[in-house]
Structure formats: structure tokens, C-alpha cells
Design a protein around this motif. Structure first.
Motif, PDB file in Angstrom:
ATOM      1  N   PHE A 187      18.057 -52.957 -15.211  1.00 49.55           N
ATOM      2  CA  PHE A 187      18.926 -53.965 -14.625  1.00 49.55           C
ATOM      3  C   PHE A 187      18.158 -54.731 -13.545  1.00 49.55           C
ATOM      4  CE2 PHE A 187      22.239 -50.575 -15.538  1.00 49.55           C
ATOM      5  CZ  PHE A 187      22.667 -51.173 -16.725  1.00 49.55           C
ATOM      6  N   LYS A 188      18.238 -56.048 -13.592  1.00 44.96           N
ATOM      7  CA  LYS A 188      17.614 -56.867 -12.558  1.00 44.96           C
ATOM      8  C   LYS A 188      18.545 -57.099 -11.368  1.00 44.96           C
ATOM      9  CE  LYS A 188      14.839 -59.357 -15.981  1.00 44.96           C
ATOM     10  NZ  LYS A 188      14.583 -60.671 -16.630  1.00 44.96           N
ATOM     11  N   SER A 189      19.833 -56.855 -11.568  1.00 46.83           N
ATOM     12  CA  SER A 189      20.807 -57.113 -10.515  1.00 46.83           C
ATOM     13  C   SER A 189      22.066 -56.301 -10.765  1.00 46.83           C
ATOM     14  CB  SER A 189      21.174 -58.603 -10.483  1.00 46.83           C
ATOM     15  OG  SER A 189      21.885 -58.945 -11.664  1.00 46.83           O
ATOM     16  N   PRO A 190      22.887 -56.113  -9.742  1.00 47.07           N
ATOM     17  CA  PRO A 190      24.173 -55.423  -9.949  1.00 47.07           C
ATOM     18  C   PRO A 190      25.038 -56.125 -10.995  1.00 47.07           C
ATOM     19  CG  PRO A 190      23.669 -55.549  -7.608  1.00 47.07           C
ATOM     20  CD  PRO A 190      22.642 -56.393  -8.298  1.00 47.07           C
ATOM     21  N   ARG A 191      24.949 -57.443 -11.073  1.00 46.49           N
ATOM     22  CA  ARG A 191      25.759 -58.171 -12.053  1.00 46.49           C
ATOM     23  C   ARG A 191      25.422 -57.729 -13.475  1.00 46.49           C
ATOM     24  NH1 ARG A 191      28.867 -62.611 -13.127  1.00 46.49           N
ATOM     25  NH2 ARG A 191      28.333 -63.869 -14.946  1.00 46.49           N
ATOM     26  N   GLU A 192      24.165 -57.484 -13.752  1.00 51.89           N
ATOM     27  CA  GLU A 192      23.802 -57.013 -15.092  1.00 51.89           C
ATOM     28  C   GLU A 192      24.407 -55.645 -15.368  1.00 51.89           C
ATOM     29  OE1 GLU A 192      19.635 -59.343 -16.090  1.00 51.89           O
ATOM     30  OE2 GLU A 192      19.593 -57.169 -15.734  1.00 51.89           O
ATOM     31  N   ALA A 193      24.464 -54.796 -14.344  1.00 54.03           N
ATOM     32  CA  ALA A 193      25.099 -53.482 -14.520  1.00 54.03           C
ATOM     33  C   ALA A 193      26.584 -53.640 -14.810  1.00 54.03           C
ATOM     34  CB  ALA A 193      24.881 -52.637 -13.266  1.00 54.03           C
ATOM     35  N   VAL A 194      27.242 -54.565 -14.112  1.00 53.56           N
ATOM     36  CA  VAL A 194      28.663 -54.812 -14.355  1.00 53.56           C
ATOM     37  C   VAL A 194      28.860 -55.349 -15.769  1.00 53.56           C
ATOM     38  CG1 VAL A 194      30.693 -56.133 -13.636  1.00 53.56           C
ATOM     39  CG2 VAL A 194      29.137 -55.204 -11.909  1.00 53.56           C
ATOM     40  N   THR A 195      27.935 -56.185 -16.233  1.00 54.07           N
ATOM     41  CA  THR A 195      28.028 -56.727 -17.585  1.00 54.07           C
ATOM     42  C   THR A 195      27.999 -55.615 -18.627  1.00 54.07           C
ATOM     43  OG1 THR A 195      26.992 -58.819 -16.931  1.00 54.07           O
ATOM     44  CG2 THR A 195      26.898 -58.243 -19.270  1.00 54.07           C
ATOM     45  N   LEU A 196      27.035 -54.695 -18.494  1.00 54.83           N
ATOM     46  CA  LEU A 196      26.978 -53.595 -19.454  1.00 54.83           C
ATOM     47  C   LEU A 196      28.191 -52.685 -19.315  1.00 54.83           C
ATOM     48  CD1 LEU A 196      25.492 -52.272 -21.743  1.00 54.83           C
ATOM     49  CD2 LEU A 196      24.207 -50.920 -20.086  1.00 54.83           C
ATOM     50  N   SER A 215      24.343 -44.699 -22.541  1.00 47.19           N
ATOM     51  CA  SER A 215      22.963 -44.338 -22.884  1.00 47.19           C
ATOM     52  C   SER A 215      22.521 -44.999 -24.177  1.00 47.19           C
ATOM     53  CB  SER A 215      22.824 -42.806 -22.993  1.00 47.19           C
ATOM     54  OG  SER A 215      23.376 -42.322 -24.214  1.00 47.19           O
ATOM     55  N   VAL A 216      23.449 -45.153 -25.142  1.00 44.22           N
ATOM     56  CA  VAL A 216      23.100 -45.820 -26.405  1.00 44.22           C
ATOM     57  C   VAL A 216      22.664 -47.254 -26.132  1.00 44.22           C
ATOM     58  CG1 VAL A 216      23.989 -46.672 -28.612  1.00 44.22           C
ATOM     59  CG2 VAL A 216      24.610 -44.374 -27.811  1.00 44.22           C
ATOM     60  N   PHE A 217      23.467 -47.973 -25.357  1.00 42.46           N
ATOM     61  CA  PHE A 217      23.138 -49.369 -25.081  1.00 42.46           C
ATOM     62  C   PHE A 217      21.870 -49.504 -24.236  1.00 42.46           C
ATOM     63  CE2 PHE A 217      27.830 -50.089 -25.789  1.00 42.46           C
ATOM     64  CZ  PHE A 217      27.658 -50.765 -26.986  1.00 42.46           C
ATOM     65  N   LEU A 218      21.682 -48.599 -23.296  1.00 41.61           N
ATOM     66  CA  LEU A 218      20.465 -48.641 -22.482  1.00 41.61           C
ATOM     67  C   LEU A 218      19.233 -48.343 -23.328  1.00 41.61           C
ATOM     68  CD1 LEU A 218      21.889 -46.927 -19.297  1.00 41.61           C
ATOM     69  CD2 LEU A 218      20.983 -49.261 -19.427  1.00 41.61           C
ATOM     70  N   ASN A 219      19.355 -47.381 -24.251  1.00 46.81           N
ATOM     71  CA  ASN A 219      18.242 -47.096 -25.161  1.00 46.81           C
ATOM     72  C   ASN A 219      17.907 -48.323 -26.005  1.00 46.81           C
ATOM     73  OD1 ASN A 219      18.060 -44.485 -24.208  1.00 46.81           O
ATOM     74  ND2 ASN A 219      19.242 -43.589 -25.891  1.00 46.81           N
ATOM     75  N   ARG A 220      18.940 -49.028 -26.453  1.00 51.85           N
ATOM     76  CA  ARG A 220      18.724 -50.230 -27.260  1.00 51.85           C
ATOM     77  C   ARG A 220      18.071 -51.337 -26.431  1.00 51.85           C
ATOM     78  NH1 ARG A 220      21.498 -51.907 -31.974  1.00 51.85           N
ATOM     79  NH2 ARG A 220      21.858 -50.083 -33.290  1.00 51.85           N
ATOM     80  N   ALA A 282      29.114 -44.893 -15.198  1.00 55.09           N
ATOM     81  CA  ALA A 282      28.446 -44.455 -16.427  1.00 55.09           C
ATOM     82  C   ALA A 282      27.158 -45.229 -16.678  1.00 55.09           C
ATOM     83  CB  ALA A 282      29.392 -44.612 -17.615  1.00 55.09           C
ATOM     84  N   VAL A 283      27.144 -46.531 -16.396  1.00 54.58           N
ATOM     85  CA  VAL A 283      25.930 -47.305 -16.676  1.00 54.58           C
ATOM     86  C   VAL A 283      24.895 -47.158 -15.572  1.00 54.58           C
ATOM     87  CG1 VAL A 283      27.201 -48.977 -18.069  1.00 54.58           C
ATOM     88  CG2 VAL A 283      26.788 -49.457 -15.653  1.00 54.58           C
TER      89      VAL A 283
END
Length: 341
Positions: A187-196, A215-220, A282-283
Motif C-alpha cells: 500500500f502506498k497510502s491509507p486510502r489504498e488500504a481502505v480501497t482493498l 491475503s488472497v488479494f494481497l498475494n495477487r 484484515a487488510v
């Protein structure tokens, strides 16, 4: 002369005694238990003066005599500003305690519950529909900026104030979780974490699954694979303003939109909903897995897979279960995997 002076002094003493006795009586009545035999709620409207409030309390049975309330508040300085609002009065409350309560402000609270995964437009509509709030809710803020939760409010609070509390709660929650995030997240920013987190929120309603789905999406993401998340396509089609009202089709997966994670590698431009605290956590502290795929298991949860081959077997099993039994709500859950037409 002396006799006349004595008579005058006696008269003044008698008047003083009568006045003093009257004051004492009023104060005694003012501080004594009132006539309420059961708790009662009274709504004092804005603009109500002291006399009107006294009459309302008498009509509601909170005080037995409005004049006792008026005299008592005047004698004890209680004619200070009594506030409009909603008040719960206990059985037997004295006029003095009733006045103190009215001076402090409303003691009855209400609540509005915002479910996780709603868009900002849906949240604003809920706030606008709450009849105990006042004013217009205004335009919907950006998705991902409001924290779903149960919020307490008092009758007459403004809708914009409640929405601002949701906005502040989201900022504080994200800041706190971001500061304690797992190292190495893409993640480059908190907003990206909120997006996921908004995608995770829409993908599963099972609390225990959220860190695994994350974890699936982060692995991808780390493998430069498309997320292939159906909720992002639905958002692209509806802009978060209304339900899609139908199932997704293969044609939908070809939609030209930056939110279509079947065509665009990486995260969409912004959140697709307002994730709750658990999805955000979770993210930012995901499970550690080597999963890259998941599919609905037919009971509300999901089955996870490491390889496409394993995932295809899980999909085949899911399809068999769908054919063997009527579909359950879990069958409608989106899956992640190689769904290229």
C-alpha cells in the motif's frame, strides 16, 4: 408614639414571617418528591419559555403545580436557561431535580446503525430518513470516508453533524490501524488500504474469513495478477448509487472502467463501499497464506486454493452442490479466480 411604633414593628414582623413562611413552603414543595408514579418522557420544543415548560411538566404529571416549579426555579436561580430536548424523568422526581435536568440538556439518546459495506450514498439516505434528526444530510461524501457503526444521537441533532462523526471515526480508525500495520504490505497510502478493505467487505460476510480473503488479494497484487473481484465490476456499473438488480454476465467483465478489476491490474481508483473496522484490520494485518483463489462453498463461506487446478476442482464441486440442492444465500457470493472468457 411609642405604642404606634410598637404596632408597626409587630406588623412588619408578622409580614416578614408570612413571607418567610411562604418562601419556606415553596422551597419545601420544590425540593420534595413529585407526583410521577412511573418514569415519563417529555419533549421540550425549541423556543419554549419557562412558563410554557412549567405548564408542560404539569400536564405530563412531572410536577404537581406549575407555580411551585416557577417559584422554586426563581428562588434558587433555576430560571437560568432551560434547554429544549428530550427528557426521561424518574418516578417521584422533585421539581428541583427536574429543573436541574432541564438545565443540563437532553438525557434521552437514540441510535442509528450503519451496516458494513454500504456506499456513502446509501448511508446518507439512511441518515436523511431518520426522523429525529434535523436539517439536510447534504451530498454524499466519497466512498470509504464513513465508518459503519452504531452511533448515538439526541433528538434534534443535525444530520450533517452525525455524518461528520462518521467521517471522524473513519479517519481515527484508519490512522490507528495504519500505524500498527504489518510490514511489507503493498500500500502506498491509507486510502489504498481502505480501497482493498472495501473489496474484502463486499466479498465476504464471514468475520473469520476476512484476513484470509485479504491475503488472497494481497498475494495477487504482489504477483501482478488482476484481482478479478465481482463487486468492483458491480460498482463500475452502478457507481455505488443503487443495487445492480441482476447477476453479472461475462459481458460485464469486459466493461471498460478503471474499477473493472478483470481488465485492470492492481487496485481500482478508490473504495467501492465503506468498510467496517474488521475489514480494515484484515487488510492491514492479513493472514499469511499462499492462496490465490477462492470460491463460494454454498453455505455462506468460501473454499480457498493455492493453484488454478485446485481452484477449478473447487468450482466444479460448488457447481455440483448447486445442481443437487436449491441455492442458498452463500451461493451468490462472488469468487476469485481465472474467469477470463
Amino acid at each position: 408614639m411609642l405604642r404606634a411604633l410598637a404596632r408597626a414593628l409587630v406588623f412588619l414582623v408578622v409580614v416578614a414571617a408570612v413571607i418567610g413562611g411562604g418562601v419556606a413552603w415553596f422551597l419545601h414543595a420544590y425540593r420534595s418528591p413529585g407526583p410521577l408514579t412511573a418514569p415519563a418522557t417529555v419533549v421540550v420544543e425549541r423556543g419554549s419559555g419557562l412558563t410554557a415548560i412549567a405548564a408542560q411538566l404539569e400536564a405530563a404529571g412531572v410536577v404537581g403545580n406549575r407555580w411551585v416549579f416557577l417559584a422554586g426555579t426563581a428562588l434558587e436561580g433555576g430560571d437560568r436557561s432551560l434547554k429544549a430536548g428530550e427528557y426521561a424523568f424518574a418516578a417521584g422526581i422533585s421539581p428541583a431535580d427536574a429543573a436541574d435536568l432541564l438545565a443540563r440538556g437532553s438525557n434521552v439518546s437514540h441510535k442509528i446503525t450503519i451496516a458494513e459495506g454500504l456506499t456513502s450514498a446509501e448511508i446518507v439516505a439512511l441518515v436523511q430518513a431518520e426522523p429525529l434528526l434535523t436539517g439536510d444530510a447534504g451530498e454524499a461524501p466519497a466512498d470509504g470516508s464513513l465508518l459503519p457503526e452504531t452511533y448515538q444521537f439526541i433528538r434534534g441533532d443535525t444530520r450533517t453533524a452525525v455524518i461528520e462523526r462518521m467521517r471522524k471515526a473513519m479517519r481515527e480508525t484508519v490512522d490507528g490501524l495504519w500505524a500498527r500495520r504489518t510490514n511489507g504490505l503493498p500500500f502506498k497510502s491509507p486510502r489504498e488500504a481502505v480501497t482493498l478493505a472495501s473489496i474484502v467487505e463486499k466479498e465476504t460476510g464471514v468475520p473469520a474469513e476476512r484476513p484470509v480473503v485479504a491475503s488472497v488479494f494481497l498475494n495477487r497484487l504482489q504477483a501482478s495478477m488482476p484481482l478479478q473481484a465481482d463487486p468492483t465490476v458491480i460498482y463500475a456499473l452502478t457507481e455505488g448509487k443503487k443495487p445492480l438488480g441482476r447477476a453479472l454476465t461475462r459481458a460485464d467483465w469486459k466493461l471498460d472502467s478503471p474499477y473493472n478489476t478483470y481488465l485492470v491490474v492492481g487496485l481500482p481508483p478508490g473504495p467501492i463501499a465503506n468498510p467496517g473496522r474488521d475489514a480494515l484490520a484484515a487488510v492491514l494485518k492479513p493472514a499469511v497464506t499462499d492462496y490465490y483463489y477462492f470460491v463460494a462453498d454454498g453455505s455462506g463461506g468460501h473454499v480457498f486454493a493455492r493453484t488454478l487446478e485446485e481452484h477449478n476442482r473447487n468450482v466444479a464441486e460448488w457447481q455440483k452442490r448447486r445442481q443437487a440442492a436449491p441455492p442458498s444465500p452463500g451461493d451468490a457470493a462472488p469468487d476469485t479466480g481465472d474467469k477470463t472468457p
